[in-house]
Write a protein that holds these residues in place. Structure first.
Motif, PDB file in Angstrom:
ATOM      1  N   GLN A  34      70.622  59.075  -3.926  1.00 22.67           N
ATOM      2  CA  GLN A  34      71.414  58.820  -2.724  1.00 22.67           C
ATOM      3  C   GLN A  34      71.476  60.066  -1.849  1.00 22.67           C
ATOM      4  N   HIS A  35      70.506  60.216  -0.980  1.00 29.00           N
ATOM      5  CA  HIS A  35      70.538  61.272   0.021  1.00 29.00           C
ATOM      6  C   HIS A  35      70.989  60.637   1.318  1.00 29.00           C
ATOM      7  N   TRP A  36      71.972  61.196   1.942  1.00 27.88           N
ATOM      8  CA  TRP A  36      72.490  60.629   3.186  1.00 27.88           C
ATOM      9  C   TRP A  36      71.954  61.418   4.363  1.00 27.88           C
ATOM     10  N   PHE A  37      71.187  60.767   5.168  1.00 26.48           N
ATOM     11  CA  PHE A  37      70.653  61.363   6.376  1.00 26.48           C
ATOM     12  C   PHE A  37      71.199  60.587   7.558  1.00 26.48           C
ATOM     13  N   CYS A  38      71.814  61.296   8.488  1.00 29.27           N
ATOM     14  CA  CYS A  38      72.354  60.676   9.685  1.00 29.27           C
ATOM     15  C   CYS A  38      72.224  61.678  10.828  1.00 29.27           C
ATOM     16  N   LEU A  39      71.799  61.211  11.982  1.00 29.43           N
ATOM     17  CA  LEU A  39      71.598  62.089  13.132  1.00 29.43           C
ATOM     18  C   LEU A  39      72.101  61.398  14.383  1.00 29.43           C
ATOM     19  N   TYR A  40      72.858  62.125  15.196  1.00 31.93           N
ATOM     20  CA  TYR A  40      73.264  61.650  16.516  1.00 31.93           C
ATOM     21  C   TYR A  40      72.917  62.748  17.506  1.00 31.93           C
ATOM     22  N   VAL A  41      72.055  62.435  18.471  1.00 32.47           N
ATOM     23  CA  VAL A  41      71.685  63.388  19.520  1.00 32.47           C
ATOM     24  C   VAL A  41      71.804  62.692  20.862  1.00 32.47           C
ATOM     25  N   GLN A  42      71.956  63.498  21.901  1.00 34.58           N
ATOM     26  CA  GLN A  42      72.058  62.943  23.246  1.00 34.58           C
ATOM     27  C   GLN A  42      71.331  63.833  24.235  1.00 34.58           C
ATOM     28  N   ARG A  43      70.978  63.222  25.348  1.00 37.25           N
ATOM     29  CA  ARG A  43      70.293  63.934  26.430  1.00 37.25           C
ATOM     30  C   ARG A  43      70.999  63.566  27.719  1.00 37.25           C
ATOM     31  N   ILE A  44      71.603  64.559  28.336  1.00 38.82           N
ATOM     32  CA  ILE A  44      72.371  64.327  29.563  1.00 38.82           C
ATOM     33  C   ILE A  44      71.835  65.239  30.659  1.00 38.82           C
ATOM     34  N   ASP A  45      71.495  64.644  31.792  1.00 40.39           N
ATOM     35  CA  ASP A  45      71.041  65.386  32.962  1.00 40.39           C
ATOM     36  C   ASP A  45      71.651  64.712  34.191  1.00 40.39           C
ATOM     37  N   ALA A  46      72.697  65.308  34.726  1.00 37.09           N
ATOM     38  CA  ALA A  46      73.423  64.714  35.848  1.00 37.09           C
ATOM     39  C   ALA A  46      72.554  64.616  37.104  1.00 37.09           C
ATOM     40  N   THR A  47      71.603  65.534  37.284  1.00 41.52           N
ATOM     41  CA  THR A  47      70.761  65.489  38.476  1.00 41.52           C
ATOM     42  C   THR A  47      69.838  64.277  38.483  1.00 41.52           C
ATOM     43  N   LYS A  48      69.522  63.746  37.291  1.00 41.77           N
ATOM     44  CA  LYS A  48      68.662  62.566  37.180  1.00 41.77           C
ATOM     45  C   LYS A  48      69.445  61.314  36.817  1.00 41.77           C
ATOM     46  N   ASN A  49      70.778  61.409  36.801  1.00 37.66           N
ATOM     47  CA  ASN A  49      71.651  60.306  36.396  1.00 37.66           C
ATOM     48  C   ASN A  49      71.246  59.785  35.008  1.00 37.66           C
ATOM     49  N   MET A  50      70.985  60.723  34.083  1.00 35.12           N
ATOM     50  CA  MET A  50      70.524  60.391  32.752  1.00 35.12           C
ATOM     51  C   MET A  50      71.615  60.719  31.731  1.00 35.12           C
ATOM     52  N   ALA A  51      71.940  59.746  30.903  1.00 37.86           N
ATOM     53  CA  ALA A  51      72.897  59.945  29.812  1.00 37.86           C
ATOM     54  C   ALA A  51      72.452  59.047  28.656  1.00 37.86           C
ATOM     55  N   ARG A  52      71.578  59.575  27.809  1.00 38.15           N
ATOM     56  CA  ARG A  52      70.993  58.798  26.724  1.00 38.15           C
ATOM     57  C   ARG A  52      71.473  59.305  25.369  1.00 38.15           C
ATOM     58  N   CYS A  53      71.511  58.399  24.412  1.00 36.43           N
ATOM     59  CA  CYS A  53      71.854  58.788  23.049  1.00 36.43           C
ATOM     60  C   CYS A  53      70.844  58.175  22.092  1.00 36.43           C
ATOM     61  N   TYR A  54      70.705  58.802  20.922  1.00 31.24           N
ATOM     62  CA  TYR A  54      69.762  58.354  19.909  1.00 31.24           C
ATOM     63  C   TYR A  54      70.396  58.618  18.552  1.00 31.24           C
ATOM     64  N   THR A  55      70.427  57.600  17.705  1.00 32.52           N
ATOM     65  CA  THR A  55      71.031  57.707  16.378  1.00 32.52           C
ATOM     66  C   THR A  55      70.035  57.223  15.339  1.00 32.52           C
ATOM     67  N   MET A  56      69.950  57.954  14.223  1.00 35.88           N
ATOM     68  CA  MET A  56      69.117  57.546  13.090  1.00 35.88           C
ATOM     69  C   MET A  56      69.907  57.713  11.812  1.00 35.88           C
ATOM     70  N   SER A  57      69.663  56.829  10.863  1.00 34.96           N
ATOM     71  CA  SER A  57      70.254  56.978   9.535  1.00 34.96           C
ATOM     72  C   SER A  57      69.348  56.327   8.503  1.00 34.96           C
ATOM     73  N   ILE A  58      69.383  56.857   7.294  1.00 39.66           N
ATOM     74  CA  ILE A  58      68.648  56.280   6.180  1.00 39.66           C
ATOM     75  C   ILE A  58      69.664  55.599   5.278  1.00 39.66           C
ATOM     76  N   GLU A  59      69.406  54.330   5.005  1.00 45.02           N
ATOM     77  CA  GLU A  59      70.345  53.531   4.223  1.00 45.02           C
ATOM     78  C   GLU A  59      69.579  52.776   3.139  1.00 45.02           C
ATOM     79  N   PRO A  60      70.203  52.533   1.992  1.00 46.48           N
ATOM     80  CA  PRO A  60      69.538  51.733   0.958  1.00 46.48           C
ATOM     81  C   PRO A  60      69.433  50.279   1.407  1.00 46.48           C
ATOM     82  N   ASN A  61      68.380  49.596   0.945  1.00 46.30           N
ATOM     83  CA  ASN A  61      68.269  48.174   1.271  1.00 46.30           C
ATOM     84  C   ASN A  61      68.339  47.339  -0.007  1.00 46.30           C
ATOM     85  N   LEU A  62      68.346  46.057   0.130  1.00 45.47           N
ATOM     86  CA  LEU A  62      68.513  45.155  -1.008  1.00 45.47           C
ATOM     87  C   LEU A  62      67.293  45.081  -1.917  1.00 45.47           C
ATOM     88  N   PHE A  63      66.166  45.597  -1.488  1.00 44.57           N
ATOM     89  CA  PHE A  63      64.931  45.500  -2.247  1.00 44.57           C
ATOM     90  C   PHE A  63      64.650  46.754  -3.076  1.00 44.57           C
TER      91      PHE A  63
END
Length: 85
Positions: free
Chosen positions: A3-32
């Motif tokens: 059980q290694h928990w990997f989680c990432l939340y990053v964002q990219r904000i640039d007011a001059t380009k009206n840009m406000a983006r976010c990106y999230t990743m996580s590793i989770e166990p599955n049923l298989f």
């Protein structure tokens, strides 16, 4: 499966380009008995999109996670600044 928990939340904000983006990743166990890489992205404050990729083992999921994290960093995504300071 270890059980290694990997989680990432990053964002990219640039007011001059009206840009406000976010990106999230996580590793989770599955049923298989494997691991799932769950990715979510979109404009900050919206529902955005989601993609789940299944892997047979956690090692492959971690490798993919690290490659994607490097790519996001190269495109200008950064961790959210701490607001409690």
């Amino acid at each position: 499966m270890a059980q290694h928990w990997f989680c990432l939340y990053v964002q990219r904000i640039d007011a001059t380009k009206n840009m406000a983006r976010c990106y999230t990743m996580s590793i989770e166990p599955n049923l298989f008995g494997g691991a799932s890489l769950v990715r979510r992205w979109g404009r900050i404050g919206t529902r955005g999109k989601e993609r789940v990729v299944l892997f047979k083992n956690e090692r492959h999921a971690i490798e993919c996670f690290l490659v994607l994290a490097r790519k996001k960093r190269a495109r200008g995504y950064r961790p959210r600044p701490r607001s409690d300071l």
